[in-house]
Design a protein around this motif. Structure first.
Motif, PDB file in Angstrom:
ATOM      1  N   ARG A 150      -8.864  29.579  36.042  1.00  0.00           N
ATOM      2  CA  ARG A 150      -9.712  30.565  35.606  1.00  0.00           C
ATOM      3  C   ARG A 150      -9.916  31.846  36.845  1.00  0.00           C
ATOM      4  N   ILE A 151      -9.866  31.173  38.066  1.00  0.00           N
ATOM      5  CA  ILE A 151      -9.848  31.743  39.278  1.00  0.00           C
ATOM      6  C   ILE A 151      -8.747  32.942  39.377  1.00  0.00           C
ATOM      7  N   ALA A 152      -7.485  32.530  39.016  1.00  0.00           N
ATOM      8  CA  ALA A 152      -6.308  33.309  38.848  1.00  0.00           C
ATOM      9  C   ALA A 152      -6.241  34.344  37.892  1.00  0.00           C
ATOM     10  N   SER A 153      -6.908  34.029  36.712  1.00  0.00           N
ATOM     11  CA  SER A 153      -7.206  34.942  35.909  1.00  0.00           C
ATOM     12  C   SER A 153      -7.901  36.112  35.991  1.00  0.00           C
ATOM     13  N   VAL A 154      -8.933  35.853  36.884  1.00  0.00           N
ATOM     14  CA  VAL A 154     -10.068  36.833  37.229  1.00  0.00           C
ATOM     15  C   VAL A 154      -9.377  37.676  38.368  1.00  0.00           C
ATOM     16  N   LEU A 155      -8.635  36.893  39.435  1.00  0.00           N
ATOM     17  CA  LEU A 155      -8.030  37.636  40.527  1.00  0.00           C
ATOM     18  C   LEU A 155      -6.904  38.367  39.899  1.00  0.00           C
ATOM     19  N   GLU A 156      -6.342  38.297  38.631  1.00  0.00           N
ATOM     20  CA  GLU A 156      -5.345  38.810  38.028  1.00  0.00           C
ATOM     21  C   GLU A 156      -3.995  38.421  38.921  1.00  0.00           C
ATOM     22  N   VAL A 157      -3.707  37.334  39.290  1.00  0.00           N
ATOM     23  CA  VAL A 157      -2.659  36.838  39.779  1.00  0.00           C
ATOM     24  C   VAL A 157      -2.054  35.419  39.265  1.00  0.00           C
ATOM     25  N   SER A 158      -1.053  34.868  39.566  1.00  0.00           N
ATOM     26  CA  SER A 158      -0.336  33.836  39.089  1.00  0.00           C
ATOM     27  C   SER A 158      -1.134  32.687  39.372  1.00  0.00           C
ATOM     28  N   ASP A 159      -1.091  31.626  38.491  1.00  0.00           N
ATOM     29  CA  ASP A 159      -1.724  30.174  38.710  1.00  0.00           C
ATOM     30  C   ASP A 159      -1.293  29.624  39.979  1.00  0.00           C
ATOM     31  N   ALA A 183     -17.870  37.243  36.246  1.00  0.00           N
ATOM     32  CA  ALA A 183     -17.002  36.592  35.670  1.00  0.00           C
ATOM     33  C   ALA A 183     -16.868  35.146  36.040  1.00  0.00           C
ATOM     34  N   LEU A 184     -16.799  34.684  37.367  1.00  0.00           N
ATOM     35  CA  LEU A 184     -16.680  33.591  37.727  1.00  0.00           C
ATOM     36  C   LEU A 184     -18.381  32.862  37.884  1.00  0.00           C
ATOM     37  N   ALA A 185     -19.112  33.250  37.785  1.00  0.00           N
ATOM     38  CA  ALA A 185     -20.766  32.576  37.864  1.00  0.00           C
ATOM     39  C   ALA A 185     -20.672  31.590  36.992  1.00  0.00           C
ATOM     40  N   PRO A 186     -21.296  30.204  37.392  1.00  0.00           N
ATOM     41  CA  PRO A 186     -21.437  29.142  36.508  1.00  0.00           C
ATOM     42  C   PRO A 186     -22.345  29.369  35.614  1.00  0.00           C
ATOM     43  N   ALA A 187     -22.247  28.496  34.522  1.00  0.00           N
ATOM     44  CA  ALA A 187     -23.122  28.842  33.512  1.00  0.00           C
ATOM     45  C   ALA A 187     -24.521  27.845  33.609  1.00  0.00           C
ATOM     46  N   TYR A 188     -24.676  27.538  35.076  1.00  0.00           N
ATOM     47  CA  TYR A 188     -25.683  26.726  35.282  1.00  0.00           C
ATOM     48  C   TYR A 188     -26.480  27.586  36.063  1.00  0.00           C
ATOM     49  N   PRO A 189     -28.044  27.613  35.995  1.00  0.00           N
ATOM     50  CA  PRO A 189     -28.979  28.208  37.038  1.00  0.00           C
ATOM     51  C   PRO A 189     -28.838  27.761  38.336  1.00  0.00           C
ATOM     52  N   ALA A 190     -29.080  28.720  39.146  1.00  0.00           N
ATOM     53  CA  ALA A 190     -29.081  28.572  40.515  1.00  0.00           C
ATOM     54  C   ALA A 190     -30.139  27.397  40.814  1.00  0.00           C
ATOM     55  N   PRO A 191     -29.564  26.522  41.882  1.00  0.00           N
ATOM     56  CA  PRO A 191     -30.605  25.336  42.090  1.00  0.00           C
ATOM     57  C   PRO A 191     -31.964  26.208  42.880  1.00  0.00           C
ATOM     58  N   GLU A 192     -33.057  25.612  42.559  1.00  0.00           N
ATOM     59  CA  GLU A 192     -34.359  26.028  43.156  1.00  0.00           C
ATOM     60  C   GLU A 192     -34.950  24.822  43.984  1.00  0.00           C
ATOM     61  N   ALA A 193     -35.810  25.133  45.012  1.00  0.00           N
ATOM     62  CA  ALA A 193     -36.243  24.343  45.830  1.00  0.00           C
ATOM     63  C   ALA A 193     -37.440  23.616  45.063  1.00  0.00           C
ATOM     64  N   GLN A 194     -38.054  23.894  44.375  1.00  0.00           N
ATOM     65  CA  GLN A 194     -39.046  23.634  43.650  1.00  0.00           C
ATOM     66  C   GLN A 194     -38.798  23.186  42.190  1.00  0.00           C
TER      67      GLN A 194
END
Length: 345
Positions: A22-31, A158-169
Motif C-alpha cells: 500500500r505504501i508503494a502504491s501511494v508513493l507510486e513506486v514498485s513494491d 491516503a496512508l492514515a489508519p482507519a483508527y482514531p488517534a490515541p488520546e491520553a484521556q
C-alpha cells in the motif's frame, strides 16, 4: 538520505503496520523498491516499528528519571537500565554525568522497587530525581514528522489508519492474557504478521486481527517508529527541563507542540514542570532556538539544558551499534554476570 527513504519513513510514522504494497502504491513506486529500501533502513539506520501501550488507558504511569552519576559509573548503569523491559529513551547526557530515562509502571510499588532496591546505593550515584508525567503535549501516540516530513497532504491522507488517534484521556482498558502475548511480540517487531502472532498466541488469525483493531480503536495501542536520528542528518538531541508558571503551562506546552524542533513535550511534577526534547542540526541552530523561540514563550522562568551524548535505548529494544552515537560494536549493552532477567541492576 534519498527522497524515497524519507517518504518511506514518513509513511511508517503515519501507520507503522501499513502494508509495504500500500505504501508503494501511494508513493507510486514498485513494491520491490519499497521492500529493498525498508530492509536497508532496518540494517543501516536501525529502523523498527514498535507496538506500544498508551499508558493512561491501561493504568500505567510514566516517570522521567534523572540520575546524576560519577562519569566512570554512568555508562554501566545506563546499559543496565536499557536492558529492562519497562524503560525507554535511556540516554547519557551532560557530558556523561547524567542518565535520563523514561519508566512506565503500574503503580508506585514498581517505581519504588526500581529506585530503592535495584539502583545500587553507592557514591557512584550522587542524586536521583523522579518526575511524573502529567500531560503529554507531543510525543508517544502523537506523530512527530521532524526532518522526515516528505509526503504531500494527499499521500498522508491516503496512508492514515482507519483508527482514531490515541488520546491520553481514553477510557480504561483491561488487558487480557492474549493482549500480553501480542504486546510481547509487537514490542519486538510491530510489523509481525497476523499469522505469526496467531501462532504465538495459539489462536485463530481472525481473533488476532480483531483484538489488535479493538486495542487501536480504544486508544490503548499505537505503533511507534524507532530509528537512529543520525541517519536523518545528525541532529543533536537536547533535553530541556523548564520551570513555567502554572497559569501559562498549558499555553507553553501547546506552543512547543507546534515547533518542528520538538520531538517530545510533557508537563511533569517536580521543581521543573515541563520536559522537552529537541533535535537541532548544530549548536547555532540550538542557540537560535533557545534565544528566539523558547525565549519568546510567556511564563518561562528557567530553562536547564542537557545535551544528549549517547542514546542507549529509544522506543523499543536496546540500540545496537546504530550510528555514531552508539559507540563501537564492542560497547554493545549486555547482561553482566549474575544479572537478573530483564537486565535489572
Amino acid at each position: 538520505m534519498e527522497s524515497i527513504d524519507l517518504q518511506l519513513i514518513h509513511a511508517l510514522r503515519i501507520d507503522g503496520r501499513a502494508p509495504l504494497r500500500r505504501i508503494a502504491s501511494v508513493l507510486e513506486v514498485s513494491d520491490q523498491l519499497v521492500a529493498r529500501r525498508y530492509a536497508r533502513l532496518r540494517e543501516t539506520a536501525g529502523l523498527r516499528v514498535v507496538g506500544r501501550l498508551n499508558p493512561r488507558p491501561v493504568g500505567q504511569t510514566v516517570w522521567a528519571l534523572r540520575l546524576q552519576c560519577v562519569p566512570s559509573a554512568s555508562l554501566g548503569l545506563a546499559r543496565a537500565l536499557a536492558e529492562r523491559d519497562d524503560t525507554r529513551w535511556v540516554q547519557l547526557a551532560s557530558g556523561g554525568t547524567e542518565i535520563i530515562c523514561h519508566l512506565a509502571v503500574h503503580g508506585d510499588r514498581d517505581r519504588d522497587a526500581l529506585l530503592m532496591d535495584r539502583i545500587p546505593a553507592s557514591r557512584r550515584v550522587t542524586s536521583i530525581t523522579a518526575h511524573r508525567m502529567l500531560r503529554l503535549f507531543k510525543g508517544g501516540p502523537t506523530t512527530w514528522d521532524g526532518p522526515t516530513s516528505a509526503l504531500s497532504r494527499q499521500q498522508r491522507d491516503a496512508l492514515a489508519p482507519a483508527y482514531p488517534a490515541p488520546e491520553a484521556q481514553a477510557p480504561p482498558v483491561e488487558l487480557t492474557d492474549l493482549d500480553q502475548i501480542l504486546l510481547t511480540a509487537l514490542t519486538r517487531d510491530g510489523r509481525t504478521p497476523h499469522a505469526q502472532l496467531a501462532a504465538e498466541a495459539g489462536c485463530h488469525e481472525s481473533t488476532v486481527r480483531r483484538r489488535i483493531a479493538q486495542l487501536r480503536t480504544a486508544g490503548a495501542l499505537f505503533f511507534d517508529l524507532d530509528i537512529d536520528e543520525s541517519a536523518l542528518g545528525s541532529p543533536a538531541a537536547t533535553a530541556m527541563w523548564m520551570a513555567v508558571r502554572p497559569a501559562q503551562l498549558a499555553a507553553a506546552g501547546a506552543a512547543l507542540a507546534g515547533h518542528p524542533e520538538v520531538a517530545y513535550a510533557a508537563a511533569t511534577t517536580g521543581r521543573t514542570n515541563l520536559l522537552v526534547n529537541v533535535l537541532c542540526p548544530d549548536d547555532e541552530h540550538l542557540y537560535a532556538y533557545l534565544s528566539d523561540r523558547i525565549g519568546a514563550l510567556p511564563g518561562v522562568d528557567t530553562v536547564e539544558t542537557a545535551p544528549v551524548i549517547r542514546t542507549l535505548k529509544r522506543a523499543g529494544a536496546v540500540a545496537r551499534n546504530r550510528g555514531r552515537s552508539e559507540g563501537s560494536r564492542s560497547e554493545r549493552p549486555g547482561k553482566r554476570p549474575g544479572e537478573r532477567p530483564g537486565g535489572q541492576p
